[in-house]
Design a protein around this motif. Structure first.
Motif, PDB file in Angstrom:
ATOM      1  N   VAL A 183      35.633   8.736  21.415  1.00 23.65           N
ATOM      2  CA  VAL A 183      35.457  10.090  21.924  1.00 23.65           C
ATOM      3  C   VAL A 183      36.429  10.408  23.056  1.00 23.65           C
ATOM      4  O   VAL A 183      36.732   9.566  23.901  1.00 23.65           O
ATOM      5  CB  VAL A 183      33.996  10.293  22.412  1.00 23.65           C
ATOM      6  CG1 VAL A 183      33.886  11.354  23.490  1.00 23.65           C
ATOM      7  CG2 VAL A 183      33.096  10.644  21.248  1.00 23.65           C
TER       8      VAL A 183
ATOM      9  N   PHE B  82      32.272  16.563  23.016  1.00 24.40           N
ATOM     10  CA  PHE B  82      32.707  15.229  22.615  1.00 24.40           C
ATOM     11  C   PHE B  82      33.498  15.394  21.317  1.00 24.40           C
ATOM     12  O   PHE B  82      33.024  16.025  20.375  1.00 24.40           O
ATOM     13  CB  PHE B  82      31.518  14.308  22.359  1.00 24.40           C
ATOM     14  CG  PHE B  82      30.771  13.892  23.600  1.00 24.40           C
ATOM     15  CD1 PHE B  82      31.373  13.918  24.851  1.00 24.40           C
ATOM     16  CD2 PHE B  82      29.448  13.472  23.509  1.00 24.40           C
ATOM     17  CE1 PHE B  82      30.679  13.528  25.979  1.00 24.40           C
ATOM     18  CE2 PHE B  82      28.745  13.076  24.636  1.00 24.40           C
ATOM     19  CZ  PHE B  82      29.363  13.107  25.875  1.00 24.40           C
TER      20      PHE B  82
ATOM     21  N   ALA C 251      29.005   9.778  28.332  1.00 24.12           N
ATOM     22  CA  ALA C 251      28.791   9.459  26.919  1.00 24.12           C
ATOM     23  C   ALA C 251      27.992   8.190  26.688  1.00 24.12           C
ATOM     24  O   ALA C 251      27.380   8.028  25.625  1.00 24.12           O
ATOM     25  CB  ALA C 251      30.149   9.320  26.218  1.00 24.12           C
TER      26      ALA C 251
END
Length: 481
Positions: free
Chosen positions: A61, A73, A166
């Motif tokens: 990502v 993302f 993330a």
């Protein structure tokens, strides 16, 4: 060309967006470090990283902005390890202060490797994820691997860096476990890379999409009222007294630093046995030790301040609908704020039971979900307006502590690596955050390593050690060790 390849893309959730902003500011740069008593070939590392990239879309990502200005993302369907693995020079540790550094018994080079590892991890906690122009703004990657070779000592340090926008702590542990296992196979010549293993299953949804129905249903007006309530009530809670030389956020850039202590095998066994005997969680006992030690500080006793707020943090995968497996990569961690009053002279285990009861009560009410949006709003306001915190310190609580079982670092299947030891994952916290974060790791033995990550120059190393070491002493004495 890579730009012509189809992308796996989704808009970030509200919690993820806050983490993206805070990580850019300096809270949420997660770093894991490993020390090896052998030279680890960079080609082996690259092969392993390629395997991880192929298996997990989230590691490929980049955090980007779409045409509408939304943070997203975006994972490429293909990428090479060359973009993620970086060789760096071995650091000099001459004159490096080893106070509070965890020394590995297996380090046969006059603790040279242990010091180097601690120094490198600390440095990287303070290096932001940046774009091609060197700025912490989109597009930035969420995963990075750094390798350092000491040719004279025949040692290698490898760091894995993860972006908390993330990937949370549980994700970091999963990535580390896979990394070390695959690296051992690569060193043995048994890692067989297969392009067919490429994962394009897409990206898991944000945590908001998995919250059980009715668990986080506050309206905008109620959120606003609760934010004001949190801000007002925060004035009654005591923070760790600031360092005498700290004059405000604008004077000196903040940095995250680490100090740690090892309970040892017998101390660890005594600790867990005592918690079981007293019917309290290990986290509640540790929190009680930290609270009691802080409350005893001279500066706070003179002001008669004895009420503190702490944030308990947890991996929420098991509470979601549907439940997510532990190995699901993403950020599915939430916190619950809570206040604790520490009466003078309270017996240690009575305080531990008090804390344990508070934690159980909050979890029974699913406060990790009901308070999520309120805390997110408060978090966002502190990022925008640091001056609403004392001395613009960005401090929002006394400490953060995970209530999950201690993170295990008892790595299996790594016999060919010459692994001396590992530390972390640690997460930076010099932007918005508590006075210190508690990081626990259970290594072979078992031995419990406890570390505090704190912002400097808001607090000094001496101040944090003044909390950590007496807390551990109190803990062990109370456990009969």
């Amino acid at each position: 060309m890579a730009s012509d390849l189809p992308m796996l893309t989704r808009v970030v959730g509200g919690a993820e967006e806050n983490w993206v902003k805070s990580t850019a500011g300096g809270t949420g740069i997660a770093v894991f470090g490993a020390l090896f008593n052998r030279a680890i070939d960079t080609q082996h590392l690259s092969s392993v990283v390629q395997e991880l990239l192929d298996c997990y879309s989230i590691l490929r990502v980049q955090i980007v902005e779409n045409a509408k200005g939304k943070t997203c993302f975006q994972a490429s369907e293909s990428c090479t390890a060359f973009e993620y693995v970086h060789e760096r020079p071995w650091p000099s540790v001459e004159g490096f202060d080893h106070t509070g550094v965890i020394m590995f018994p297996k380090d046969h080079h006059d603790k040279h490797g242990s010091l180097a590892l601690h120094k490198l991890v600390t440095e990287e906690l303070n290096v932001a994820f940046v774009n091609a122009e060197g700025k912490p703004s989109p597009p930035v990657r969420v995963f990075q691997v750094l390798v350092y070779h000491s040719h004279s000592k025949h040692q290698t340090v490898v760091l894995l860096k993860l972006h908390s926008g993330a990937l949370d702590r549980r994700s970091g542990h999963t990535v580390v476990e896979e990394f070390l296992g695959k690296l051992n196979l690569a060193v043995e010549g048994r890692l067989h890379h297969s392009q067919s293993a490429m994962s394009n299953e897409g990206l898991l949804a944000p945590i908001e999409d998995f919250i059980p129905k009715g668990k986080a249903s506050k309206g905008l007006l109620q959120k606003g009222v609760d934010v004001v309530g949190y801000a007002y009530n925060s004035k009654k809670y005591a923070l760790l007294p600031f360092d005498a030389n700290y004059n405000g956020a604008s004077k000196t850039p903040f940095e995250s630093k680490i100090v740690g202590v090892n309970l040892g095998k017998q101390g660890t066994v005594s600790f867990f046995e005592a918690c079981k005997r007293e019917n309290v969680s290990w986290a509640a006992a540790l929190a009680a030790a930290l609270l009691k030690t802080t409350a005893a500080l001279k500066e706070l006793k003179e002001k008669k301040q004895d009420e503190f707020n702490m944030t308990i943090v947890m991996d929420c995968r098991q509470y979601l609908e549907p439940k997510l497996p532990e190995a699901a990569l993403g950020n599915y961690t939430l916190g619950i704020p809570g206040g604790e009053k520490v009466k003078e002279g309270i017996e240690f285990w009575d305080l531990a039971r008090q804390v344990n009861s508070s934690i159980e009560k909050d979890l029974s009410k699913s406060k990790q979900f009901s308070e999520m949006s309120v805390l997110g709003m408060l978090f966002s306001q502190v990022m925008k307006h640091p001056n609403i915190t004392p001395k613009s310190s960005l401090r929002t609580a006394l400490f953060n502590l995970f209530v999950d079982p201690p993170m295990e670092a008892q790595w299996k299947g790594v016999g060919e690596l010459g692994l001396v030891g590992t530390i972390g994952p640690f997460s930076s916290m010099h932007f918005v955050g508590p006075c210190f974060c508690v990081v626990e790791t259970l290594t072979d033995g078992p031995e419990l390593l406890l570390s505090l990550v704190y912002p400097s120059p808001v607090f000094s190393q001496a101040q944090i050690l003044e909390i950590l070491q007496p807390s551990i002493n109190l803990l062990l004495e109370s456990c009969g060790h």
